[in-house]
Design an enzyme around this catalytic site. Structure first.
Site, PDB file in Angstrom:
ATOM      1  N   PRO A  95       0.830  -1.219   0.000  1.00 10.40           N
ATOM      2  CA  PRO A  95       0.000   0.000   0.000  1.00 10.40           C
ATOM      3  C   PRO A  95       0.853   1.252   0.000  1.00 10.40           C
ATOM      4  O   PRO A  95       1.963   1.269   0.533  1.00 10.40           O
ATOM      5  CB  PRO A  95      -0.806  -0.116   1.304  1.00 10.40           C
ATOM      6  CG  PRO A  95       0.048  -0.959   2.199  1.00 10.40           C
ATOM      7  CD  PRO A  95       0.750  -1.939   1.285  1.00 10.40           C
ATOM      8  N   ASP A  96       0.333   2.310  -0.640  1.00  8.82           N
ATOM      9  CA  ASP A  96       1.020   3.592  -0.494  1.00  8.82           C
ATOM     10  C   ASP A  96       0.639   4.164   0.871  1.00  8.82           C
ATOM     11  O   ASP A  96      -0.005   3.523   1.681  1.00  8.82           O
ATOM     12  CB  ASP A  96       0.700   4.543  -1.646  1.00  8.82           C
ATOM     13  CG  ASP A  96      -0.768   4.964  -1.686  1.00  8.82           C
ATOM     14  OD1 ASP A  96      -1.491   4.702  -0.717  1.00  8.82           O
ATOM     15  OD2 ASP A  96      -1.172   5.549  -2.698  1.00  8.82           O
ATOM     16  N   PHE A  97       1.025   5.393   1.132  1.00  6.67           N
ATOM     17  CA  PHE A  97       0.860   5.929   2.484  1.00  6.67           C
ATOM     18  C   PHE A  97      -0.343   6.840   2.638  1.00  6.67           C
ATOM     19  O   PHE A  97      -0.948   6.871   3.693  1.00  6.67           O
ATOM     20  CB  PHE A  97       2.138   6.667   2.899  1.00  6.67           C
ATOM     21  CG  PHE A  97       3.229   5.725   3.330  1.00  6.67           C
ATOM     22  CD1 PHE A  97       3.605   5.622   4.648  1.00  6.67           C
ATOM     23  CD2 PHE A  97       3.849   4.904   2.398  1.00  6.67           C
ATOM     24  CE1 PHE A  97       4.594   4.742   5.048  1.00  6.67           C
ATOM     25  CE2 PHE A  97       4.836   4.020   2.783  1.00  6.67           C
ATOM     26  CZ  PHE A  97       5.211   3.936   4.107  1.00  6.67           C
ATOM     27  N   ARG A  98      -0.706   7.565   1.572  1.00  4.74           N
ATOM     28  CA  ARG A  98      -1.667   8.645   1.765  1.00  4.74           C
ATOM     29  C   ARG A  98      -2.992   8.484   1.019  1.00  4.74           C
ATOM     30  O   ARG A  98      -3.851   9.347   1.124  1.00  4.74           O
ATOM     31  CB  ARG A  98      -1.018   9.982   1.375  1.00  4.74           C
ATOM     32  CG  ARG A  98       0.095  10.360   2.338  1.00  4.74           C
ATOM     33  CD  ARG A  98       0.780  11.658   1.947  1.00  4.74           C
ATOM     34  NE  ARG A  98       1.731  12.076   2.971  1.00  4.74           N
ATOM     35  CZ  ARG A  98       2.975  11.614   3.068  1.00  4.74           C
ATOM     36  NH1 ARG A  98       3.410  10.744   2.207  1.00  4.74           N
ATOM     37  NH2 ARG A  98       3.766  12.039   4.039  1.00  4.74           N
ATOM     38  N   ASN A 169      11.206   4.761  -1.400  1.00  8.51           N
ATOM     39  CA  ASN A 169      10.685   3.483  -0.916  1.00  8.51           C
ATOM     40  C   ASN A 169      11.704   2.736  -0.067  1.00  8.51           C
ATOM     41  O   ASN A 169      12.912   2.833  -0.286  1.00  8.51           O
ATOM     42  CB  ASN A 169      10.247   2.621  -2.099  1.00  8.51           C
ATOM     43  CG  ASN A 169       9.135   3.271  -2.893  1.00  8.51           C
ATOM     44  OD1 ASN A 169       8.398   4.090  -2.358  1.00  8.51           O
ATOM     45  ND2 ASN A 169       9.022   2.932  -4.166  1.00  8.51           N
ATOM     46  N   ASP A 171      11.167  -0.680   0.439  1.00 10.13           N
ATOM     47  CA  ASP A 171      10.811  -2.086   0.216  1.00 10.13           C
ATOM     48  C   ASP A 171      11.898  -2.895  -0.475  1.00 10.13           C
ATOM     49  O   ASP A 171      11.753  -4.105  -0.660  1.00 10.13           O
ATOM     50  CB  ASP A 171       9.510  -2.183  -0.592  1.00 10.13           C
ATOM     51  CG  ASP A 171       9.525  -1.349  -1.870  1.00 10.13           C
ATOM     52  OD1 ASP A 171      10.587  -1.275  -2.521  1.00 10.13           O
ATOM     53  OD2 ASP A 171       8.470  -0.773  -2.216  1.00 10.13           O
ATOM     54  N   HIS A 188      15.144   7.456   1.816  1.00 14.43           N
ATOM     55  CA  HIS A 188      14.521   7.229   3.117  1.00 14.43           C
ATOM     56  C   HIS A 188      14.999   5.923   3.753  1.00 14.43           C
ATOM     57  O   HIS A 188      14.333   5.350   4.597  1.00 14.43           O
ATOM     58  CB  HIS A 188      12.999   7.254   2.975  1.00 14.43           C
ATOM     59  CG  HIS A 188      12.487   8.587   2.515  1.00 14.43           C
ATOM     60  ND1 HIS A 188      11.264   8.767   1.932  1.00 14.43           N
ATOM     61  CD2 HIS A 188      13.063   9.817   2.562  1.00 14.43           C
ATOM     62  CE1 HIS A 188      11.106  10.054   1.623  1.00 14.43           C
ATOM     63  NE2 HIS A 188      12.185  10.694   1.993  1.00 14.43           N
TER      64      HIS A 188
END
Length: 386
Positions: A95-98, A169, A171, A188
Site C-alpha cells: 500500500p502507499d501511504f496517503r 521506498n 521495500d 529514506h
C-alpha cells in the site's frame, strides 16, 4: 513513507537564473529611467513568481509522451534520473501511504497509535517498538515482486541511460529488480541493513538476522548491548543518509531527463529534487494525478522550481496520468522496448518464484538480486559506479 523532518526550504537557484535572464535590460541599481517605482516592484514580483510575459523555447518537440520519446532517442539524452515513490510498488501489493481508505496511514487503527505517523517517529519507536515490527511483518521485503516500473528503470540501466534512481521506498524492490547499490540513492533508507540504536554501540545486522527476529515476533535487541535494533529506514526525527546530499549535488548537474513516478512530492527534502534539475532539463511525471506543481507564492520564500504542465509558460514538463505500470508500458511501447520489457518482467518473476520454492531470499548477501546466470549486456559491461 518514513521521512526525516525537512531541514528548511530549499534554495531556489532556478528562480535566480530566471531573474537574471529576464533582467538584462535593467541596471544593477534598480529600475530603468522610464520606469516608476511601482512598475519596478510589479515587474520584480512578476519575475520572482514566474508570472512575467517572457516565454522559454520548448525543449521537446511537443509536451507529450511522444515528445519525451523523441528526446530519449536523440543524442541529447545521455543521463536519466528517476525519482520514485510508493506509487510504483502498489501493483506489487504494497500500500502507499496517503491514499484515502486504502493507504497505509488510513489502516493503522489496530495498532492503537496516538496518530498514524507515530509508527514512524523515532521517539515513539524507542518507547513502543511493537507496532512498527508488527507492521514490518506485513510489509517485509521478500514477500513481493518488483513491478513493471521497477523493471523499466532496470531497462534504462541496461540501455546505458540511467544515471541514478532516487527512491523514497524502503521495500528494496529496486534492488530485487536488478539495480546495484551504486545505481541507487535510497533517500529514506532501506530494510537491507539494520543497526543498534545505541549511539555507543551501532552494531550492524543483516537482512536475514532482522527477518528471523520479526517473524519470530521477538522485538529485535542487540546481541552486544541489548538496545533496540532498527532497520536502516529513516524515521521522522532522523536525518536522511549522507549519500542523498552528496550524490544530489553532482547528479543534478549532469541530468538530461528527469522521470518522476508514483510520488505525491509532498515530503521534503525529497520533493525539492525536482527544482534541482537544470532549466534545460525536461521533466516527465508518470502518476495518477499531477503533483509537484509550483505555487507561485512560494517563489518569494525561495521554494520555486515546481512543475508547470498547463500554463502558457510551460516548456519542459509533461504529465502522463494513470497507473504507473501502464505509463511505463506506454513509454516503452513508443521507444520500441515494450516486448523487451514484458519479457524481462516474465523472466525475472519466474526466477523469483523458483527461488521462493527453494526458500532463498530474492536478495543475496551481496545486495544483488538473485537472477539466473546470463551474459552481461554491452551496457552492463561499460557501466561503472558514478
Amino acid at each position: 513513507m518514513a521521512e526525516a523532518d525537512p531541514p528548511g526550504p530549499p534554495k531556489d537557484e532556478a528562480g535566480k537564473v530566471q531573474y537574471a535572464q529576464d533582467s538584462d535590460s535593467e541596471t544593477e541599481s534598480g529600475a530603468t529611467s522610464g520606469e516608476t517605482e511601482m512598475d519596478f516592484l510589479r515587474n520584480l514580483f512578476s519575475r520572482t513568481l514566474g508570472l512575467g510575459s517572457g516565454k522559454r523555447e520548448k525543449l521537446l518537440d511537443e509536451l507529450s509522451l511522444e515528445g519525451v520519446t523523441k528526446f530519449i532517442q536523440s543524442d541529447r539524452c545521455q543521463n536519466v534520473i528517476c525519482m520514485v515513490g510508493a506509487g510504483i510498488s502498489t501493483s506489487a501489493g504494497i500500500p502507499d501511504f496517503r491514499s484515502p481508505s486504502t493507504g497505509l496511514y488510513a489502516n493503522l487503527e489496530k495498532y492503537n497509535l496516538p496518530y498514524p505517523e507515530a509508527i514512524f517517529e523515532i521517539s515513539y519507536f524507542k518507547k513502543h517498538p511493537e507496532p512498527f515490527f508488527a507492521l514490518a511483518r506485513e510489509l517485509y521485503p521478500g514477500q513481493f515482486k518488483p513491478t513493471v516500473c521497477h523493471y523499466f528503470i532496470r531497462l534504462l540501466k541496461e540501455k546505458g541511460l540511467l544515471l541514478r534512481c532516487y527512491t523514497q521506498n524502503i521495500d528494496t524492490l529496486e534492488r530485487v529488480a536488478g539495480l546495484e547499490p551504486e545505481d541507487l540513492v535510497e533517500a529514506h533508507g532501506t530494510f537491507y541493513t539494520s543497526h543498534c540504536v545505541s549511539s555507543h554501540c551501532r552494531k550492524e545486522y543483516d537482512l536475514g538476522w532482522m527477518k528471523d527476529k520479526i517473524f519470530s515476533e521477538v522485538t529485535p535487541k542487540c546481541d552486544k548491548c541489548q538496545s533496540l535494533v532498527k532497520p536502516d529506514i529513516v524515521f521522522f526525527g532522523e536525518t536522511l543518509p549522507a549519500r542523498f546530499f552528496s550524490y544530489m549535488q553532482s547528479d543534478f548537474q549532469k541530468v538530461d531527463l528527469l522521470i518522476i513516478m508514483g510520488t505525491s512530492l509532498q515530503v521534503q527534502p525529497f520533493a525539492s529534487l525536482v527544482s534541482k534539475a537544470p532549466l534545460a532539463t525536461p521533466r516527465l511525471l508518470i502518476n495518477k494525478e499531477k503533483t509537484g506543481q509550483r505555487d507561485p507564492f512560494l517563489g518569494l520564500m525561495g521554494m520555486g522550481g515546481g512543475m508547470d504542465f498547463d500554463s502558457d509558460k510551460a516548456y519542459r514538463d509533461v504529465a502522463w496520468l494513470g497507473d504507473c505500470d501502464e505509463g511505463c508500458l506506454a513509454l516503452a511501447n513508443l521507444l520500441g522496448w515494450k516486448k523487451e520489457l514484458e519479457a524481462l518482467v516474465k523472466k525475472e518473476h519466474a526466477a523469483i518464484d523458483a527461488q521462493a520454492g527453494t526458500g532463498l531470499h530474492p536478495l543475496s548477501s551481496s545486495g544483488k538480486s538473485a537472477q539466473p546466470d546470463k551474459e552481461p549486456t554491452k551496457a552492463e559491461e561499460g557501466q561503472k559506479p558514478q
